[in-house]
Design a protein around this motif. Structure first.
Motif, PDB file in Angstrom:
ATOM      1  N   PHE A   1       0.827  -1.207   0.000  1.00 53.11           N
ATOM      2  CA  PHE A   1       0.000   0.000   0.000  1.00 53.11           C
ATOM      3  C   PHE A   1       0.864   1.261   0.000  1.00 53.11           C
ATOM      4  O   PHE A   1       0.641   2.180  -0.805  1.00 53.11           O
ATOM      5  CB  PHE A   1      -0.916   0.011   1.220  1.00 53.11           C
TER       6      PHE A   1
ATOM      7  N   ARG B   1       3.409   1.076  -3.431  1.00 59.53           N
ATOM      8  CA  ARG B   1       2.833   0.944  -4.770  1.00 59.53           C
ATOM      9  C   ARG B   1       1.519   1.700  -4.971  1.00 59.53           C
ATOM     10  O   ARG B   1       1.205   2.092  -6.097  1.00 59.53           O
ATOM     11  CB  ARG B   1       2.628  -0.538  -5.111  1.00 59.53           C
ATOM     12  N   VAL B   2       0.768   1.858  -3.909  1.00 64.19           N
ATOM     13  CA  VAL B   2      -0.523   2.540  -4.031  1.00 64.19           C
ATOM     14  C   VAL B   2      -0.393   4.041  -3.765  1.00 64.19           C
ATOM     15  O   VAL B   2      -1.102   4.848  -4.360  1.00 64.19           O
ATOM     16  CB  VAL B   2      -1.563   1.906  -3.079  1.00 64.19           C
ATOM     17  N   VAL B   3       0.532   4.424  -2.890  1.00 60.83           N
ATOM     18  CA  VAL B   3       0.685   5.834  -2.513  1.00 60.83           C
ATOM     19  C   VAL B   3       1.961   6.459  -3.061  1.00 60.83           C
ATOM     20  O   VAL B   3       1.904   7.437  -3.823  1.00 60.83           O
ATOM     21  CB  VAL B   3       0.657   5.994  -0.967  1.00 60.83           C
TER      22      VAL B   3
ATOM     23  N   PRO C   1       2.851   6.212  -7.262  1.00 59.42           N
ATOM     24  CA  PRO C   1       1.981   7.093  -8.049  1.00 59.42           C
ATOM     25  C   PRO C   1       2.250   8.581  -7.790  1.00 59.42           C
ATOM     26  O   PRO C   1       2.177   9.401  -8.712  1.00 59.42           O
ATOM     27  CB  PRO C   1       0.574   6.693  -7.600  1.00 59.42           C
TER      28      PRO C   1
ATOM     29  N   THR D   1       0.415   1.893 -12.442  1.00 52.77           N
ATOM     30  CA  THR D   1      -0.470   2.324 -11.361  1.00 52.77           C
ATOM     31  C   THR D   1      -1.762   1.523 -11.392  1.00 52.77           C
ATOM     32  O   THR D   1      -2.244   1.039 -10.351  1.00 52.77           O
ATOM     33  CB  THR D   1      -0.775   3.829 -11.462  1.00 52.77           C
TER      34      THR D   1
ATOM     35  N   ASN E   1      -0.998  -2.033 -10.203  1.00 51.84           N
ATOM     36  CA  ASN E   1      -0.793  -2.107  -8.752  1.00 51.84           C
ATOM     37  C   ASN E   1      -2.097  -1.916  -7.986  1.00 51.84           C
ATOM     38  O   ASN E   1      -2.339  -2.580  -6.975  1.00 51.84           O
ATOM     39  CB  ASN E   1       0.236  -1.060  -8.314  1.00 51.84           C
ATOM     40  N   TYR E   2      -2.936  -1.010  -8.478  1.00 47.49           N
ATOM     41  CA  TYR E   2      -4.230  -0.806  -7.830  1.00 47.49           C
ATOM     42  C   TYR E   2      -5.100  -2.052  -7.973  1.00 47.49           C
ATOM     43  O   TYR E   2      -5.823  -2.425  -7.050  1.00 47.49           O
ATOM     44  CB  TYR E   2      -4.942   0.407  -8.423  1.00 47.49           C
ATOM     45  N   TYR E   3      -5.024  -2.716  -9.125  1.00 49.84           N
ATOM     46  CA  TYR E   3      -5.798  -3.931  -9.334  1.00 49.84           C
ATOM     47  C   TYR E   3      -5.323  -5.044  -8.403  1.00 49.84           C
ATOM     48  O   TYR E   3      -6.134  -5.742  -7.783  1.00 49.84           O
ATOM     49  CB  TYR E   3      -5.677  -4.383 -10.797  1.00 49.84           C
TER      50      TYR E   3
ATOM     51  N   PHE F   1      -3.851  -4.658  -5.578  1.00 46.51           N
ATOM     52  CA  PHE F   1      -4.221  -4.315  -4.206  1.00 46.51           C
ATOM     53  C   PHE F   1      -5.700  -4.613  -3.977  1.00 46.51           C
ATOM     54  O   PHE F   1      -6.089  -5.076  -2.896  1.00 46.51           O
ATOM     55  CB  PHE F   1      -3.927  -2.837  -3.934  1.00 46.51           C
ATOM     56  N   TYR F   2      -6.512  -4.379  -4.982  1.00 48.71           N
ATOM     57  CA  TYR F   2      -7.941  -4.690  -4.896  1.00 48.71           C
ATOM     58  C   TYR F   2      -8.150  -6.194  -4.662  1.00 48.71           C
ATOM     59  O   TYR F   2      -9.027  -6.601  -3.874  1.00 48.71           O
ATOM     60  CB  TYR F   2      -8.659  -4.241  -6.172  1.00 48.71           C
TER      61      TYR F   2
END
Length: 245
Positions: free
Chosen positions: A191, A194-196, A199, A235, A238-240, A242-243
């Motif tokens: 998180f 890669r998520v914060v 990006p 991005t 990575n968001y996928y 994390f989902y």
């Protein structure tokens, strides 16, 4: 000067003492591939750990954090410069070149690991490994060879922080409690990195390109569009992932 800056400067001075500022990037990539393959063959998956992935992740995680730190504090690299121009604007717009040796070599090290990844994928008949290796190699080769801009992507490799945990998450010596702790740590590092964090770096880089412009030392439109596509694709990926967690 802080304890952290002194530590990071010491690490930089260590690799610079071996000529890192002038290393041939193709040789860096080839040497890295040989080293990672040697680690793979020597240790295989001892204790159920991907040792080549773990070593690469540690190198890129530490190196990219150092890149990010000095991007935010360039005065420690150029203490006599006044005024100090912030990064990545100084590199992108003013063509000042890589701020540190890690900015130069990290993408080539990852390129070498990608070659190792492809070979491992072929030998293990792993389509996922081959695709991952080819995609990583293509991106790194674009920035290193075609765009001549390894310093642009180096800080973004902080996304590899989570890979440090992932490579060892199935270690055979982990008990149930340690396994749960490792899984929680992986989610947390994924998180953050890669998520914060990554990006954010991508947005900052693209903003500099759009607002302040790209220096004549780079191919302007290719650099912008490759960075844009890379940023959107990874991005989203990575968001996928994390989902799915």
């Amino acid at each position: 000067m802080t304890i952290l800056s002194n530590l990071f400067l010491y690490v930089l001075s260590f690799i610079d003492s071996y000529g890192a500022q002038e290393w041939n990037l193709r040789i860096v990539g080839a040497t890295s591939a040989i080293i990672f393959l040697s680690i793979r063959m020597q240790f295989k998956k001892k204790y159920n750990i991907d040792w080549d992935a773990l070593v690469h992740a540690w190198i890129t995680a530490v190196g990219s954090v150092i890149c990010c730190y000095f991007d935010a504090n360039p005065q420690y690299i150029h203490p006599s410069s006044s005024p100090v121009i912030e990064e990545p604007m100084n590199s992108i717009t003013n063509c000042s070149g890589p701020l540190t040796s890690f900015h130069r070599i990290l993408a080539s090290i990852t390129l070498g690991y990608a070659i190792c990844d492809i070979i491992n994928g072929v030998s293990n008949n792993s389509k996922a490994g081959i695709v991952h290796g080819v995609a990583t190699m293509a991106v790194m080769a674009l920035f290193v060879e075609w765009l001549q801009a390894p310093e642009i992507i180096a800080p973004m490799l902080v996304m590899e922080i989570s890979t440090v945990v992932l490579a060892a998450i199935k270690a055979s010596f982990f008990g149930p409690a340690m396994l749960i702790a490792a899984q929680a740590l992986f989610v947390l590092t994924f998180f953050v990195s890669r998520v914060v964090w990554t990006p954010y770096l991508m947005v900052v880089t693209l903003r500099v390109m759009m607002v302040h412009g790209i220096g004549s030392c780079y191919p302007e439109k290719p650099l912008f569009y490759v960075t844009l596509v890379f940023s959107i694709f990874f991005t989203g990926l990575n968001y996928y992932w994390f989902y799915l967690m």
